[in-house]
Design a protein around this motif. Structure first.
Motif, PDB file in Angstrom:
ATOM      1  N   LEU A  18       0.916  -1.216   0.045  1.00 27.96           N
ATOM      2  CA  LEU A  18      -0.143  -0.079   0.077  1.00 27.96           C
ATOM      3  C   LEU A  18       1.048   1.229  -0.037  1.00 27.96           C
ATOM      4  CD1 LEU A  18      -2.891   1.365   0.370  1.00 27.96           C
ATOM      5  CD2 LEU A  18      -2.459   1.248   2.759  1.00 27.96           C
ATOM      6  N   GLU A  19       0.704   1.991  -0.924  1.00 27.33           N
ATOM      7  CA  GLU A  19       1.778   3.213  -1.162  1.00 27.33           C
ATOM      8  C   GLU A  19       0.634   4.279  -1.104  1.00 27.33           C
ATOM      9  OE1 GLU A  19       4.168   5.352  -4.586  1.00 27.33           O
ATOM     10  OE2 GLU A  19       3.486   3.358  -4.748  1.00 27.33           O
ATOM     11  N   ILE A  54       3.541  -1.142   3.952  1.00 25.28           N
ATOM     12  CA  ILE A  54       2.862   0.185   3.731  1.00 25.28           C
ATOM     13  C   ILE A  54       3.906   1.091   3.743  1.00 25.28           C
ATOM     14  CG2 ILE A  54       1.318   1.819   4.922  1.00 25.28           C
ATOM     15  CD1 ILE A  54      -0.243  -0.490   6.354  1.00 25.28           C
ATOM     16  N   ILE A  55       3.922   1.859   2.539  1.00 28.15           N
ATOM     17  CA  ILE A  55       4.821   3.147   2.270  1.00 28.15           C
ATOM     18  C   ILE A  55       3.940   4.371   2.407  1.00 28.15           C
ATOM     19  CG2 ILE A  55       6.281   3.924   0.553  1.00 28.15           C
ATOM     20  CD1 ILE A  55       6.515   1.235  -0.497  1.00 28.15           C
ATOM     21  N   LEU A  56       4.221   5.195   3.625  1.00 26.10           N
ATOM     22  CA  LEU A  56       3.831   6.313   3.574  1.00 26.10           C
ATOM     23  C   LEU A  56       4.803   7.618   3.379  1.00 26.10           C
ATOM     24  CD1 LEU A  56       1.949   5.843   7.033  1.00 26.10           C
ATOM     25  CD2 LEU A  56       0.937   5.972   4.641  1.00 26.10           C
ATOM     26  N   ASP A  57       4.622   8.157   1.997  1.00 26.94           N
ATOM     27  CA  ASP A  57       5.355   9.239   1.700  1.00 26.94           C
ATOM     28  C   ASP A  57       5.192  10.406   2.277  1.00 26.94           C
ATOM     29  OD1 ASP A  57       7.432  10.700   0.519  1.00 26.94           O
ATOM     30  OD2 ASP A  57       6.444  10.779  -1.456  1.00 26.94           O
ATOM     31  N   THR A  81       2.969  -6.845   8.874  1.00 24.67           N
ATOM     32  CA  THR A  81       3.041  -5.700   8.201  1.00 24.67           C
ATOM     33  C   THR A  81       4.282  -4.770   8.480  1.00 24.67           C
ATOM     34  OG1 THR A  81       0.859  -5.504   8.151  1.00 24.67           O
ATOM     35  CG2 THR A  81       1.771  -3.577   7.312  1.00 24.67           C
ATOM     36  N   ARG A  82       5.045  -4.482   7.509  1.00 24.46           N
ATOM     37  CA  ARG A  82       6.100  -3.601   7.677  1.00 24.46           C
ATOM     38  C   ARG A  82       5.824  -2.178   7.166  1.00 24.46           C
ATOM     39  NH1 ARG A  82       6.616  -7.248   9.912  1.00 24.46           N
ATOM     40  NH2 ARG A  82       8.222  -8.888   9.964  1.00 24.46           N
ATOM     41  N   PHE A  83       6.410  -1.144   8.028  1.00 25.07           N
ATOM     42  CA  PHE A  83       6.007   0.212   7.554  1.00 25.07           C
ATOM     43  C   PHE A  83       7.179   0.905   7.275  1.00 25.07           C
ATOM     44  CE2 PHE A  83       2.755  -1.452  10.468  1.00 25.07           C
ATOM     45  CZ  PHE A  83       1.654  -1.036   9.970  1.00 25.07           C
TER      46      PHE A  83
END
Length: 100
Positions: A18-19, A54-57, A81-83
């Motif tokens: 999830l980006e 999960i990638i949160l820019d 899950t990795r963040f």
């Protein structure tokens, strides 16, 4: 990070990653609905991988409430899950966003 995830998951990228750009989706509702929903499902049974990403820019743009909710989700779902939190400003994360 995105290139690494695409290499790692290949055709399963869309199911496993999830980006989000946190400056666009920065409120608590996104964290509660989108991020939590993705994290709590775990990896698909037919997957060769045991965790999602999960990638949160621009995570430093999230509101304080969203950051606090994200912290709880990270603690609860860290097993599957990795963040990846990407920030623009070194001193802005965690929980010091002056906007929130």
């Amino acid at each position: 990070m995105i290139a690494c995830a695409k290499e790692m998951y290949g055709t399963g990228y869309s199911m496993m990653v999830l980006e989000l750009n946190a400056s666009d989706a920065r409120g608590i509702q996104v964290v509660r609905d989108t991020i939590k929903g993705f994290a709590e499902t775990g990896a698909p049974i037919k997957s060769n991988y045991n965790c999602k990403i999960i990638i949160l820019d621009e995570a430093d743009s999230m509101t304080r409430d969203a950051q606090a909710a994200l912290r709880r989700i990270m603690e609860k779902y860290s097993e599957n899950t990795r963040f990846c939190l990407i920030c623009n400003y070194v001193g802005s994360y965690p929980f010091s966003n002056p906007q929130g």
